[in-house]
Write an enzyme that holds these catalytic residues in place. Structure first.
Site, PDB file in Angstrom:
ATOM      1  N   TYR A 171      80.996 -14.284   4.883  1.00 28.68           N
ATOM      2  CA  TYR A 171      79.755 -13.491   4.827  1.00 28.68           C
ATOM      3  C   TYR A 171      78.536 -14.378   5.091  1.00 28.68           C
ATOM      4  CZ  TYR A 171      76.193 -10.423   2.701  1.00 28.68           C
ATOM      5  OH  TYR A 171      75.081  -9.656   2.441  1.00 28.68           O
ATOM      6  N   LYS A 175      75.978 -13.938   8.250  1.00 28.32           N
ATOM      7  CA  LYS A 175      74.548 -13.680   8.065  1.00 28.32           C
ATOM      8  C   LYS A 175      73.698 -14.768   8.701  1.00 28.32           C
ATOM      9  CE  LYS A 175      74.876  -9.760   5.965  1.00 28.32           C
ATOM     10  NZ  LYS A 175      74.512  -8.527   6.694  1.00 28.32           N
TER      11      LYS A 175
END
Length: 304
Positions: A171, A175
């Site tokens: 993640y 991002k």
């Protein structure tokens, strides 16, 4: 019961515009889609399953225009087709909001290839595919008309890209890629009128509910309510934000943090033709050993 937060829009902020929102069936994406509809945009709502159609129906029942398109945003061909759907249905696309994402939380030493690829596929690939199709459309239209377009990209990053969430290496990496992608879009397509920004929302969703304390009860507004983010997305999508591009905003409650680009914390030069390990230890190593510095971001917290 927590006090509901209902952002107010006149219906003129995005009048005549067309918006596409991915991951808009629930949570933050749903709030953004509803807000864009309330602000006057015609909305293409994307998510997997029936949720996209349900949110589109909410927008229509409130007096707006919307269609739901179910599908996997990680499929490049499907993702790019969403832009064609917006143009074919409503004649144009003006605001692209990328929100779709999934979690496969795991420490780096335990993560599998599938857990890595799934998160990068939905988050980063999904953002890239819609950005590719939308910017190609805006470039072609700008060349045909000789005028810059009303063209806005709002991507969804996270502070995890700065601080490296320990149980979310996939993640965090996705991002970080989204933040970099946003800057590249702003730089590469700005001449056609494209304005690209990213938000890093602190908001209570199904993906983040374990991160925040319980919602307050009574008349107190939840500082982590997803509805705090919606007005920022509407503003970034509007013509009023024509001068705003290449930014990452931390958004929560009634606060916005404008992130500053990373800067050098220290600069060192060798006294020889090139470095030796001993010299590096006495210069850079000593600088990092004073107890105040922890590398790029480890141990820091962004305060608003």
């Amino acid at each position: 019961m927590v006090k509901p937060l209902v952002p107010s829009f006149t219906g003129a902020e995005l009048e005549g515009g067309v918006a596409l929102v991915t991951g808009a069936g629930v949570g933050l994406g749903r709030a953004e889609a509803l807000a864009l509809g309330a602000a006057g945009a015609k909305v293409v709502v994307n998510d997997i399953g029936d949720a996209a159609g349900s949110v589109a129906a909410e927008i229509v029942s409130a007096g707006g225009e919307a269609i739901g398109v179910a599908g996997d945003i990680g499929d490049w061909d499907f993702a790019t087709s969403l832009v064609r759907t917006a143009v074919d249905t409503y004649g144009d696309i003006n605001v692209l909001v990328n929100n779709a994402g999934v979690l496969r939380d795991r420490m780096i030493f335990s993560i599998t290839a599938d857990e890595w690829d799934t998160v990068l596929r939905v988050h980063l690939r999904g953002h890239a595919a819609t950005c590719q199709a939308a910017t190609a459309h805006w470039r072609d239209r700008a060349k045909a008309t000789g005028e810059p377009q009303w063209a806005r990209v709002v991507n969804t990053a996270s502070e995890a890209f700065l601080f490296g969430s320990p149980g979310q290496p996939n993640y965090s990496a996705a991002k970080a890629g989204i933040a970099a992608l946003t800057l590249a879009v702003a730089q590469g397509a700005g001449r056609y009128g494209v304005r690209a920004n990213a938000i890093a929302p602190r908001a209570r969703t199904a993906m983040t509910e374990a991160t925040f304390p319980p919602a307050p009860e009574g008349d107190e507004v939840d500082p982590w309510a997803i509805e705090h983010v919606a007005p920022v997305v509407v503003w970034l999508g509007s013509r009023a934000a024509d001068h705003v591009t290449g930014n990452v905003f931390v958004v929560y409650s009634g606060k916005i943090g404008v992130m500053k680009a990373p800067s050098l914390d220290g600069v060192f030069a060798t006294e020889r033709e090139t470095w030796t390990v001993d010299e590096l230890d006495k210069t850079v190593g000593a600088f990092l050993a004073d107890g105040q510095r922890h590398g790029f971001a480890v141990g820091t917290e962004l305060k608003l």
